[in-house]
Scaffold this active site. Structure first.
Site, PDB file in Angstrom:
ATOM      1  CG  HIS A   1     -65.434  27.464  20.411  1.00 14.09           C
ATOM      2  ND1 HIS A   1     -64.149  26.982  20.419  1.00 14.09           N
ATOM      3  CD2 HIS A   1     -65.844  27.490  21.715  1.00 14.09           C
ATOM      4  CE1 HIS A   1     -63.786  26.731  21.670  1.00 14.09           C
ATOM      5  NE2 HIS A   1     -64.790  27.028  22.474  1.00 14.09           N
TER       6      HIS A   1
ATOM      7  CD  GLU B   1     -63.741  27.901  16.902  1.00 14.58           C
ATOM      8  OE1 GLU B   1     -63.254  28.564  17.844  1.00 14.58           O
ATOM      9  OE2 GLU B   1     -63.718  26.657  16.873  1.00 14.58           O
TER      10      GLU B   1
ATOM     11  CG  HIS C   1     -62.296  23.766  17.800  1.00 14.54           C
ATOM     12  ND1 HIS C   1     -62.926  24.497  18.789  1.00 14.54           N
ATOM     13  CD2 HIS C   1     -62.564  22.463  18.070  1.00 14.54           C
ATOM     14  CE1 HIS C   1     -63.551  23.673  19.612  1.00 14.54           C
ATOM     15  NE2 HIS C   1     -63.338  22.435  19.207  1.00 14.54           N
TER      16      HIS C   1
ATOM     17  CD  GLU D   1     -57.941  25.458  17.709  1.00 13.96           C
ATOM     18  OE1 GLU D   1     -58.491  26.222  16.879  1.00 13.96           O
ATOM     19  OE2 GLU D   1     -58.420  25.224  18.842  1.00 13.96           O
TER      20      GLU D   1
HETATM   21 ZN   LIG Z   1     -62.796  26.612  18.948  1.00 13.66          ZN
END
Ligand SMILES: [Zn+2]
Length: 332
Positions: free
Chosen positions: A56, A59, A148, A211
């Site tokens: 993404h 990020e 991420h 994350e």
């Molecule tokens: Zn992500």
């Protein structure tokens, strides 16, 4: 050269050389945003390591984290002991500071998916690169950490998603994650065609989606909180044994259900700014959908993760999870 590579990649400039020496091995550029580091000799505990970021494009903390790792390797502060493939995923989105250009790249890592466009083409390129990397370094155990940051805050700012798969996660992985100050683990309940799932499903890799805090622009990330994570990446790249902690410092969750958006007239019935893992009691109305109807919490309270009402129709608008009781005896 390695830190320049990051800057050049971000600026869209071609690298001056496609390969060259390092203090403890050499590097090879396989394509835009795809860098392989090869050790002169394997260390004590080597893996075929894939570290990916910017699947993404907005990020940025993981990109800065990988930048620090590359700087350490380049400066000779640590010796390479494992082959490492460093990947920056969605380059046009990264340059524009957007999550994606046309569609979410992190649902396209499936062989034979016949979609066209920027993200599907990149997914195919990355899958081919992974296949070749793992093949080059067989029989080293495959490992993929896809890094991420989350859109929203979280009751557990640092957590991993364990992709669904038939192969088991090694017990040492849980101890290393705890040692890297990861606070929670989410077990996926079904196939979800993410990048980390690709490595686990097709290559039996030890693989997670990490994350690591909340989305922020370059320069605004709190990298101090990610020092233990950087130490884990450095230990793996050096084929050293990472710091370990008892896994029961982490909270384990299992995905129970997903809310899918099935029509234009779709709403989530709670404030979308709530932190990830917020719990909702039995009977709470969570979503309304013109096609699927109302979604209420059943008997068991549910925690909401990754809510996003603005996903494409047919995509997941939230994960509903529950803590796994007594998981330690089962998992470890
Ligand atoms: Zn992500």
């Amino acid at each position: 050269m390695l830190t320049d590579w990051l800057d050049w990649t971000l600026e869209g400039k071609p690298a001056s050389r496609r390969s060259g020496p390092l203090a403890s091995g050499h590097y090879t550029l396989h394509g835009p945003g795809i860098l392989e580091l090869t050790p002169e000799s394997l260390g004590a505990n080597p893996h075929a390591c894939v570290f990916s970021a910017a699947i993404h494009g907005n990020e940025t903390a993981p990109v800065e984290l990988l930048g620090e790792l590359l700087a350490q390797i380049e400066a000779g502060m640590m010796a390479l002991g494992s082959p490492v493939l460093v990947i920056l995923g969605n380059l046009p989105a990264l340059r524009q500071g957007k999550r994606f250009i046309n569609t979410n790249l992190n649902r396209l890592f499936q062989r034979g998916l016949g979609l066209e466009g920027n993200e599907p083409a990149r997914a195919r390129e990355l899958m081919t690169q992974l296949d070749q990397f793992y093949q080059r370094h067989a029989p080293l155990p495959a490992l993929h950490y896809d890094l991420h940051t989350a859109i929203r805050t979280s009751l557990y700012p640092r957590f991993v998603v364990e992709p669904f798969g038939v192969s088991d996660t090694a017990g040492e992985q849980w101890r290393w994650l705890a040692g890297a100050d990861i606070q929670a683990v989410l077990h996926q309940h079904q196939h979800s065609w993410t990048f980390s799932h690709y490595s686990k499903h097709y290559h039996g890799a030890q693989a997670f989606t990490f994350e690591l805090g909340r989305v922020a622009p370059f320069g605004a990330n709190d990298l101090d909180a990610l020092r233990p994570m950087l130490a884990l990446l450095a230990a793996l790249a050096g084929a050293q044994t990472p710091d370990a902690q008892p896994p029961d410092s982490m909270v384990f969750f299992r995905v129970e259900q997903e809310i899918m958006r099935q029509s234009h007239a779709f709403t989530l019935c709670f404030d979308e700014d709530i932190p990830n893992f917020t719990a909702f009691p039995s009977g709470t109305l969570l979503a309304r959908d013109a096609q699927a109807g109302a979604f209420k919490v059943g008997e068991t309270p549910l925690h909401v993760v990754f809510p996003n009402a603005r996903v494409e129709i047919g995509a997941r608008a939230a994960l509903l999870v529950t803590p796994v009781e007594g998981s330690h005896s089962k998992i470890f």
